[in-house]
Design an enzyme around this catalytic site. Structure first.
Site, PDB file in Angstrom:
ATOM      1  N   GLU A 308       6.645   5.837   4.598  1.00 19.39           N
ATOM      2  CA  GLU A 308       7.060   6.648   3.454  1.00 19.39           C
ATOM      3  C   GLU A 308       6.935   8.148   3.738  1.00 19.39           C
ATOM      4  O   GLU A 308       6.522   8.939   2.897  1.00 19.39           O
ATOM      5  CB  GLU A 308       6.248   6.271   2.212  1.00 19.39           C
ATOM      6  CG  GLU A 308       6.460   4.837   1.777  1.00 19.39           C
ATOM      7  CD  GLU A 308       5.730   4.479   0.500  1.00 19.39           C
ATOM      8  OE1 GLU A 308       6.324   3.781  -0.345  1.00 19.39           O
ATOM      9  OE2 GLU A 308       4.562   4.881   0.351  1.00 19.39           O
ATOM     10  N   ASP A 382       5.421  -5.062  -1.646  1.00 20.57           N
ATOM     11  CA  ASP A 382       4.627  -3.969  -2.215  1.00 20.57           C
ATOM     12  C   ASP A 382       4.006  -4.366  -3.548  1.00 20.57           C
ATOM     13  O   ASP A 382       4.482  -3.956  -4.602  1.00 20.57           O
ATOM     14  CB  ASP A 382       5.494  -2.722  -2.397  1.00 20.57           C
ATOM     15  CG  ASP A 382       4.689  -1.511  -2.837  1.00 20.57           C
ATOM     16  OD1 ASP A 382       3.465  -1.527  -2.688  1.00 20.57           O
ATOM     17  OD2 ASP A 382       5.292  -0.542  -3.331  1.00 20.57           O
ATOM     18  N   GLU A 410       0.544  -1.229 -11.036  1.00 20.84           N
ATOM     19  CA  GLU A 410       1.765  -0.459 -10.819  1.00 20.84           C
ATOM     20  C   GLU A 410       3.010  -1.211 -11.272  1.00 20.84           C
ATOM     21  O   GLU A 410       3.920  -0.622 -11.854  1.00 20.84           O
ATOM     22  CB  GLU A 410       1.878  -0.102  -9.336  1.00 20.84           C
ATOM     23  CG  GLU A 410       3.120   0.691  -8.984  1.00 20.84           C
ATOM     24  CD  GLU A 410       3.184   1.036  -7.507  1.00 20.84           C
ATOM     25  OE1 GLU A 410       4.214   1.573  -7.073  1.00 20.84           O
ATOM     26  OE2 GLU A 410       2.202   0.757  -6.783  1.00 20.84           O
TER      27      GLU A 410
END
Length: 716
Positions: A308, A382, A410
């Protein structure tokens, strides 16, 4: 003359007062007076007087915890005695209290190691006593918390014979906190760490944080974001870190730092961070020496590199092993470790992002230093609501792998949805990799029993913030608690952990325990159903990851939902078999065989591995389309049931927490309906099939849901 009337009025008011308000700050360490007088009497008989010799900071912390617990739970104010002959509760180590081995002649203390403990009922001079014994002060502290848990959950302590030894060595929270006070993927306020006040002022909250962690066996904390800021490695900030380490140390908690790979350039005035460059090696060695001079027991470094956009060794044509070994050599003289994250993917979009970590790390097995662990997420994408276990587990027998779970939610409604994550953790830990045949569970890989790893560990991405109750949603506390308990013993069940947490947090009354446990155990599956049923994944909206966005098709391909669900007129799902990306080949043959055939693939991950036609017949006898719709609607119905069950608890728990959870469940129900309607309407544009009879039709159009644009959500 009015006094009797006033007294009667006050008495009547007291009778109708709600249960005492509780803002959640005390977490599961509430130590409220036990209402069962018979239990109190039994406990006082066993714990009348305490003898706890020694004067280390950890012993003082344990003593303080016992005093707090006994006064709160039992009303005992001064149980400490100076003479051992008067004691009924004895806490100590053989080094300080040699008599332990005489009182426990059949006990071998050596297997307890540095953190294990025993709690044993014995008779000393014909007097019944309870002993908490360990090899170290920290082990004794863990034993104290275990005894207090037994009292809080109102267990029988008349004849105890408990031995506990942690099954993993490193049990950590990973804080994704930034130096500016924000928290990436944090949904419970700002960062705990008040950097501008440190090192001069250390908040009481830091100590209470340490107490809570020690109570569940967490022994490490990574203070800052894996998207690291090199500033934390400067002398100014290291002094601040040292102040926090001083607070945590008595509770057996080591501090770890996130190391930005490009730090030699950013704060070291070098023109390279190449891990094979001698000047870079010297810089990291000197930096490690500086750090350990201030914090002698620093645990080591956590590193996110070449993922990332983060800098890493691949910037210089080097491998992950080259990068990890550079840092490992720097901290090795200080007994430090390096935790190198396996969450990586190339700047170029691969054919399947799920394959990236395996492809990069499997060839490096055995090439890392002995003090390096590879930190692997539970699944290959993820932290999705449901993922098959990561194929790296079982694939690197010569390199210690540690687990990384996400505690902050999340992809699970963040700080607003009730989602008990222990069933997710347990599902992964009990998955069979077949690395050494049947029974090669993920749990046995991370605790080292399967591969013989010399280093073991489990980490959880923290859900803690500055909110008064620490986690935003009161039930977020249960996920922090569960992470610690499973890191200590990965074989524990989600049900057993929930039972303890409810008793310690809310009540020991079965009329409270059973309904709350029912809500908790179903909550994860409810969240999966109204978001990503049948193996769908990554359907969330852009940036904030809170609401639905299965239609998003802009930006990097593997950051978009359409990359993963691949819905078209012929069907839906990501083909990871030989006819597709062949990610399935990264698993062992027995696992491949199970997942490769749609008829044997567990339906909860069916669309993770297969692109199937809308008319595909499911085990229910229904078509895939109808079954998919049913799952979405079941998810909403499950949240409605959670609301009903919670509402039945009114008056049985304190009003403050009852009303907060009640309000949050209303939000969750609203959001669940949005997820259901948005996804069903979107996928209907491909299936061209009606919503099954008996299911209410969405009251808004697909365009309505597409136009929802949330802004300024926490943690974005």
């Amino acid at each position: 003359m009015v006094r009797p009337v006033v007294s009667v009025l006050l008495l009547l008011l007291c009778v109708n007062l709600p249960l005492l308000a509780d803002d959640g700050y005390k977490l599961w360490l509430r130590y409220d007076l036990i209402e069962n007088q018979e239990k109190i009497s039994q406990y006082k008989q066993t714990i009348q007087h305490l003898y706890y010799p020694g004067g280390s900071a950890t012993i003082l912390a344990g003593n303080e915890e016992l005093m707090r617990g006994m006064q709160g739970l039992l009303g005992l104010k001064t149980p400490i005695v100076q003479a051992i002959q008067e004691a009924t509760l004895i806490v100590g180590t053989p080094a300080i209290l040699p008599q332990l081995k005489n009182w426990l002649p059949d006990t071998n203390f050596e297997p307890l190691g540095k953190e294990g403990f025993l709690i044993q009922s014995v008779k000393i001079d014909n007097k019944k006593c309870l002993i908490i014994g360990a090899n170290t002060d920290v082990g004794a502290l863990y034993g104290i918390f275990q005894l207090l848990k037994l009292l809080q959950t109102q267990q029988d302590i008349s004849q105890l014979a408990i031995t506990q030894i942690p099954k993993t060595q490193l049990r950590l929270l990973n804080h994704w906190d930034n130096l500016d006070g924000s928290v990436e993927r944090g949904y419970a306020g700002a960062s705990l760490w008040q950097w501008h006040q440190l090192p001069e002022y250390t908040s009481q909250r830091y100590k209470d944080y340490a107490r809570a962690n020690a109570s569940v066996g967490i022994n490490g904390t990574v203070l800052t974001n894996v998207n690291a800021n090199a500033l934390v490695l400067t002398s100014e900030y290291l002094k601040k870190v040292a102040a926090l380490a001083d607070v945590f140390r008595p509770y057996g908690i080591q501090v770890y730092l996130t190391a930005r790979f490009s730090a030699p350039i950013e704060i070291g005035n070098l023109d390279t961070a190449d891990p094979l460059d001698d000047s870079v090696k010297t810089w990291w060695k000197n930096k490690a020496d500086e750090i350990y001079n201030l914090i002698p027991d620093l645990g080591g470094f956590l590193v996110k590199a070449n993922s990332e956009g983060q800098p890493g060794p691949q910037n210089y044509g080097r491998s992950h092993a080259d990068g990890a070994n550079l840092l490992a050599d720097a901290v090795a003289p200080h007994q430090g470790v390096v935790m190198w994250r396996a969450f990586v993917y190339d700047n170029n979009v691969p054919d399947d992002r799920a394959k990236q970590a395996f492809n990069e790390f499997k060839p490096l097995d055995g090439k890392f230093r002995d003090n390096v662990l590879i930190q692997v997420k539970n699944g290959a994408i993820d932290f999705q609501p449901r993922e098959p276990f990561h194929p790296l587990f079982g694939a690197m027998p010569n390199t210690p792998l540690m687990m990384e779970f996400q505690v902050t939610q999340e992809y699970f409604g963040q700080g607003l949805h009730l989602t008990y994550l222990a069933p997710l953790y347990q599902e992964c830990l009990q998955a069979d990799t077949y690395a050494h045949g049947k029974g090669s569970y993920v749990s046995k890989i991370i605790d080292g029993t399967l591969e013989g790893y010399s280093l073991t560990g489990m980490a959880g991405v923290s859900n803690i913030g500055s909110d008064r109750n620490w986690t935003g949603h009161p039930f977020g506390q249960a996920n922090w608690y569960a992470l610690g308990r499973l890191a200590w013993d990965p074989e524990l069940t989600a049900e057993a952990i929930a039972d303890d947490w409810i008793r310690m947090t809310f009540s020991n009354q079965q009329a409270v325990i059973e309904p709350i446990k029912k809500i908790m155990i179903k909550s994860r599956e409810a969240g999966v159903n109204y978001r990503t049923p049948l193996g769908l994944h990554h359907l969330m909206a852009w940036h904030h990851h809170y609401g639905p966005g299965p239609w998003i098709d802009k930006g990097r391909a593997d950051w978009t939902p359409i990359y993963y669900h691949r819905a078209d007129s012929s069907g839906i799902g990501f083909d990871r078999t030989k006819t597709g990306s062949n990610a399935l080949a990264q698993y062992y043959p027995e696992v491949q065989k199970m997942y490769a055939d749609p008829t044997t693939c567990p339906e909860e991950v069916l669309l993770w591995f297969h692109h199937l036609p809308w008319n595909y017949q499911m085990k229910s006898g229904k078509s895939l389309w109808n079954d998919l719709c049913d799952k979405y609607y079941q998810g909403v119905a499950m949240v409605h049931d959670m609301q009903t069950t919670w509402n039945s608890l009114e008056g049985k728990i304190d009003t403050e927490r009852f009303e907060q959870v009640q309000a949050l469940l209303k939000i969750q129900y609203r959001d669940a309906v949005e997820w259901r309607n948005a996804c069903v309407l979107y996928f209907q544009t491909y299936s061209q099939k009606p919503i099954p009879e008996g299911l209410e039709k969405p009251d808004q159009s697909l365009e309505y849901y597409k136009k929802i644009d949330r802004k300024y959500l926490p943690g974005s």
